[in-house]
Design a protein around this motif. Structure first.
Motif, mmCIF file in Angstrom:
data_model
loop_
_atom_site.group_PDB
_atom_site.id
_atom_site.type_symbol
_atom_site.label_atom_id
_atom_site.label_comp_id
_atom_site.label_asym_id
_atom_site.label_seq_id
_atom_site.Cartn_x
_atom_site.Cartn_y
_atom_site.Cartn_z
ATOM 1 N N MET A 22 0.826 -1.204 0.000
ATOM 2 C CA MET A 22 0.000 0.000 0.000
ATOM 3 C C MET A 22 0.862 1.257 0.000
ATOM 4 S SD MET A 22 -3.096 -0.772 -0.351
ATOM 5 C CE MET A 22 -3.751 0.855 -0.039
ATOM 6 N N GLY A 23 2.002 1.215 0.737
ATOM 7 C CA GLY A 23 2.908 2.355 0.718
ATOM 8 C C GLY A 23 3.470 2.606 -0.672
ATOM 9 N N PHE A 24 3.809 1.513 -1.378
ATOM 10 C CA PHE A 24 4.320 1.657 -2.744
ATOM 11 C C PHE A 24 3.250 2.233 -3.667
ATOM 12 C CE2 PHE A 24 4.934 -0.241 -7.005
ATOM 13 C CZ PHE A 24 6.165 0.333 -7.316
ATOM 14 N N ILE A 25 2.019 1.721 -3.522
ATOM 15 C CA ILE A 25 0.923 2.223 -4.363
ATOM 16 C C ILE A 25 0.637 3.689 -4.056
ATOM 17 C CG2 ILE A 25 -1.542 1.980 -4.862
ATOM 18 C CD1 ILE A 25 -1.251 -1.005 -4.364
ATOM 19 N N LEU A 26 0.607 4.036 -2.759
ATOM 20 C CA LEU A 26 0.355 5.426 -2.388
ATOM 21 C C LEU A 26 1.488 6.336 -2.852
ATOM 22 C CD1 LEU A 26 -1.059 4.946 1.225
ATOM 23 C CD2 LEU A 26 -2.329 5.643 -0.813
ATOM 24 N N SER A 27 2.725 5.831 -2.814
ATOM 25 C CA SER A 27 3.855 6.627 -3.310
ATOM 26 C C SER A 27 3.712 6.900 -4.805
ATOM 27 C CB SER A 27 5.171 5.902 -3.028
ATOM 28 O OG SER A 27 5.363 5.709 -1.640
ATOM 29 N N LEU A 28 3.314 5.869 -5.546
ATOM 30 C CA LEU A 28 3.098 6.068 -6.981
ATOM 31 C C LEU A 28 1.974 7.069 -7.229
ATOM 32 C CD1 LEU A 28 3.413 2.463 -8.494
ATOM 33 C CD2 LEU A 28 5.062 4.336 -8.621
ATOM 34 N N CYS A 29 0.900 6.942 -6.457
ATOM 35 C CA CYS A 29 -0.216 7.886 -6.614
ATOM 36 C C CYS A 29 0.217 9.302 -6.258
ATOM 37 C CB CYS A 29 -1.394 7.456 -5.734
ATOM 38 S SG CYS A 29 -2.182 5.910 -6.235
ATOM 39 N N GLY A 30 0.985 9.436 -5.153
ATOM 40 C CA GLY A 30 1.467 10.759 -4.771
ATOM 41 C C GLY A 30 2.390 11.360 -5.814
ATOM 42 N N PHE A 31 3.284 10.522 -6.338
ATOM 43 C CA PHE A 31 4.175 11.002 -7.399
ATOM 44 C C PHE A 31 3.381 11.404 -8.639
ATOM 45 C CE2 PHE A 31 6.861 10.143 -11.142
ATOM 46 C CZ PHE A 31 7.923 11.008 -10.879
ATOM 47 N N GLY A 32 2.355 10.604 -8.959
ATOM 48 C CA GLY A 32 1.509 10.947 -10.109
ATOM 49 C C GLY A 32 0.777 12.256 -9.901
ATOM 50 N N VAL A 33 0.219 12.456 -8.691
ATOM 51 C CA VAL A 33 -0.481 13.709 -8.396
ATOM 52 C C VAL A 33 0.480 14.888 -8.487
ATOM 53 C CG1 VAL A 33 -1.636 14.997 -6.554
ATOM 54 C CG2 VAL A 33 -2.273 12.629 -6.996
ATOM 55 N N TYR A 34 1.684 14.694 -7.959
ATOM 56 C CA TYR A 34 2.701 15.759 -7.994
ATOM 57 C C TYR A 34 3.036 16.126 -9.435
ATOM 58 C CZ TYR A 34 7.109 18.164 -7.030
ATOM 59 O OH TYR A 34 8.114 19.081 -6.974
ATOM 60 N N GLN A 35 3.256 15.120 -10.277
ATOM 61 C CA GLN A 35 3.596 15.396 -11.675
ATOM 62 C C GLN A 35 2.427 16.034 -12.427
ATOM 63 O OE1 GLN A 35 6.593 15.080 -13.104
ATOM 64 N NE2 GLN A 35 7.390 14.449 -11.095
ATOM 65 N N VAL A 36 1.211 15.582 -12.127
ATOM 66 C CA VAL A 36 0.043 16.172 -12.792
ATOM 67 C C VAL A 36 -0.115 17.640 -12.411
ATOM 68 C CG1 VAL A 36 -2.487 16.120 -12.844
ATOM 69 C CG2 VAL A 36 -1.202 14.002 -13.113
ATOM 70 N N MET A 37 0.117 17.952 -11.129
ATOM 71 C CA MET A 37 0.015 19.343 -10.692
ATOM 72 C C MET A 37 1.062 20.213 -11.368
ATOM 73 S SD MET A 37 -1.030 19.462 -6.687
ATOM 74 C CE MET A 37 -1.036 21.254 -6.810
ATOM 75 N N ILE A 38 2.299 19.702 -11.449
ATOM 76 C CA ILE A 38 3.352 20.451 -12.143
ATOM 77 C C ILE A 38 2.962 20.690 -13.589
ATOM 78 C CG2 ILE A 38 5.728 20.325 -12.975
ATOM 79 C CD1 ILE A 38 6.479 18.855 -10.459
ATOM 80 N N TYR A 39 2.517 19.635 -14.253
ATOM 81 C CA TYR A 39 2.168 19.759 -15.668
ATOM 82 C C TYR A 39 1.014 20.745 -15.861
ATOM 83 C CZ TYR A 39 0.539 18.464 -20.312
ATOM 84 O OH TYR A 39 0.132 18.499 -21.624
ATOM 85 N N ALA A 40 -0.023 20.630 -15.009
ATOM 86 C CA ALA A 40 -1.184 21.511 -15.161
ATOM 87 C C ALA A 40 -0.798 22.975 -14.938
ATOM 88 C CB ALA A 40 -2.272 21.099 -14.172
ATOM 89 N N HIS A 41 0.016 23.255 -13.914
ATOM 90 C CA HIS A 41 0.432 24.632 -13.657
ATOM 91 C C HIS A 41 1.332 25.160 -14.764
ATOM 92 C CE1 HIS A 41 -1.091 23.980 -9.565
ATOM 93 N NE2 HIS A 41 -1.063 25.285 -9.432
ATOM 94 N N LEU A 42 2.256 24.324 -15.247
ATOM 95 C CA LEU A 42 3.158 24.778 -16.312
ATOM 96 C C LEU A 42 2.402 25.030 -17.615
ATOM 97 C CD1 LEU A 42 6.365 22.587 -15.783
ATOM 98 C CD2 LEU A 42 6.045 25.017 -15.294
ATOM 99 N N VAL A 43 1.427 24.195 -17.903
ATOM 100 C CA VAL A 43 0.623 24.415 -19.118
ATOM 101 C C VAL A 43 -0.123 25.745 -19.009
ATOM 102 C CG1 VAL A 43 -1.409 23.610 -20.380
ATOM 103 C CG2 VAL A 43 0.381 21.993 -19.767
#
Length: 455
Positions: A22-43
């Motif tokens: 679950m920690g690995f899955i949550l880490s992947l989800c957190g990393f995905g959310v982080y990257q999506v936020m960066i991408y959305a703000h940069l766009v």
């Protein structure tokens, strides 16, 4: 219920690996959310920066006459523009009436939040003029790259777009560079990093705790089955040891005798045969019970008349009831014959076990009634007695193998404690149910419910 060491270790392993996964899955989800936020703000920043830069470029370029010279249009569009050669001590107020509504809406962003800077450089990279935010130590860049990310002396990041400018006669004038501070984006991302950095370990700890609790719940039936298996093994060993010990004692006693008469030999053999018969019956019952529970015995799909079965059993056990000084009767509450599909021998064993128990545990002068009835498409067989009854706390365990209720239901009455367990297994194999109603000191009623058929 006390858990053994293997179960505790397994529980901790399950909790640990569940938390890791679950920690690995949550880490992947957190990393995905982080990257999506960066991408959305940069766009969003890129779109805004592109709109401002292109509007400035398209407004200024048609008015350029000489390379490197600031035309009046610069002052009109950018009131705070300063030449690189002159220190601007005063700023001209930005006047909206000089521009179209589109220009006003776009250029107004340059003066809100103090996020934008505009620089004009010539083709060699020399600064000509600047407007808006003036970050210290921001490097000048000239090249073919349209998009760049730069840092000032404080380490703050800026996203910059560069477009070439040409004069009216198509000569190179230089470049317009519009940059936006990423300080607000970085602060949001840092806050998100802090949230993920603190929230993820806390979440993993919570998941670990909950997984430990859930693992305990999931393993509870297994642990109960294990405990029952241990208890069954202990009970079976105890029950089997009794006749084996009796045979061994008789055999050793005979071997120590120097002479054995014929009558003594017959008594000894009769004793050994009796104990051997008890042992064989117990083993046969255990095998039957095991096959019934594992459904290894196929129940023949043959219709049998319960009316005949009940009458035959009451007649057969009449002598046993008479010897025990109890009255055994039957009560048929249906006019027509009741049929069920199943195995006659097993059905006989089912009802006979209940009648035998009733006779054993009903004091002299008591009464036993076998009732045959129908209810909602099911055939009902009730075995009622006025015996010693069963305490409420014992009723939930009465169908367990080798279980005997304390006090009067002791080994002195005979049997190995398998009769009700076998009866329950036979009922389940026939798609029915076996229930108990009992009151201590007043008697018990065992009710068999089986699917009936019409014939």
């Amino acid at each position: 219920m006390m858990q053994t060491k293997p179960f505790r270790q397994t529980r901790w392993r399950l909790a640990f690996w569940y938390a890791v996964v679950m920690g690995f899955i949550l880490s992947l989800c957190g990393f995905g959310v982080y990257q999506v936020m960066i991408y959305a703000h940069l766009v969003a920043i890129d779109q805004e920066l592109k709109s401002v830069t292109r509007t400035l470029h398209n407004s200024i370029e048609p008015n350029l006459k000489q390379a490197g010279r600031l035309e009046p249009i610069f002052q009109q569009l950018l009131p705070d523009i300063c030449s690189a050669q002159i220190s601007c001590h005063t700023q001209t107020i930005y006047r909206q009436e000089y521009h179209t509504s589109t220009e006003r809406s776009i250029f107004s962003t340059l003066y809100q939040g103090n996020y934008y800077y505009i620089r004009f450089v010539d083709s060699s990279g020399r600064l000509i003029a600047l407007a808006g935010l003036q970050p210290e130590g921001l490097p000048l860049t000239v090249g073919q790259e349209v998009w760049q990310t730069l840092k000032d002396q404080q380490g703050d990041r800026y996203h910059q777009m560069s477009l070439p400018l040409h004069t009216q006669n198509n000569q190179s004038w230089g470049y317009i560079q519009v940059g936006r501070s990423l300080k607000d984006l970085d602060s949001r991302l840092n806050a998100l990093k802090l949230f993920l950095g603190l929230g993820l370990p806390i979440t993993v700890l919570l998941v670990g705790g909950s997984s430990w609790w859930l693992a305990g719940l999931a393993m509870q039936p297994i642990n109960q089955s294990y405990q029952q298996m241990k208890q069954f093994t202990a009970d079976a060993a105890h029950e089997l040891r009794t006749p084996v010990a009796a045979i061994q004692a008789v055999t050793e006693s005979v071997l120590r005798m120097s002479y054995l008469s014929e009558s003594e030999a017959r008594d000894t053999l009769q004793n050994v045969a009796s104990q051997n018969h008890r042992l064989a019956e117990m083993i046969e019952d255990l095998l039957l019970l095991s096959r019934l529970e594992e459904q290894k015995i196929l129940t023949p799909q043959v219709p049998w008349c319960l009316n005949d079965l009940v009458s035959d059993l009451v007649e057969e056990f009449a002598d046993m009831a008479f010897a025990a000084k109890v009255m055994l009767t039957s009560e048929v509450r249906v006019r027509e014959s009741l049929y069920v599909v199943g195995d006659e021998n097993q059905l006989y064993r089912l009802v006979s076990n209940l009648i035998t128990n009733a006779i054993k545990y009903t004091p002299a002068g008591g009464q036993i009634t076998v009732v045959l009835d129908r209810s909602n498409g099911h055939a009902l067989i009730e075995v009622r007695d006025t015996g010693i009854g069963i305490a409420p706390e014992e009723q939930t365990r009465i169908f367990e193998r080798f279980y005997r209720v304390s006090s009067d239901r002791s080994r002195s009455s005979g049997g190995a404690g398998l009769g009700l367990a076998i009866a329950s297994a036979i009922v389940q194999a026939h798609g029915g149910s076996l229930t108990l109603q009992s009151e201590l000191g007043k008697g018990s009623t065992f009710t068999i419910r089986l699917p009936s058929i019409s014939k």
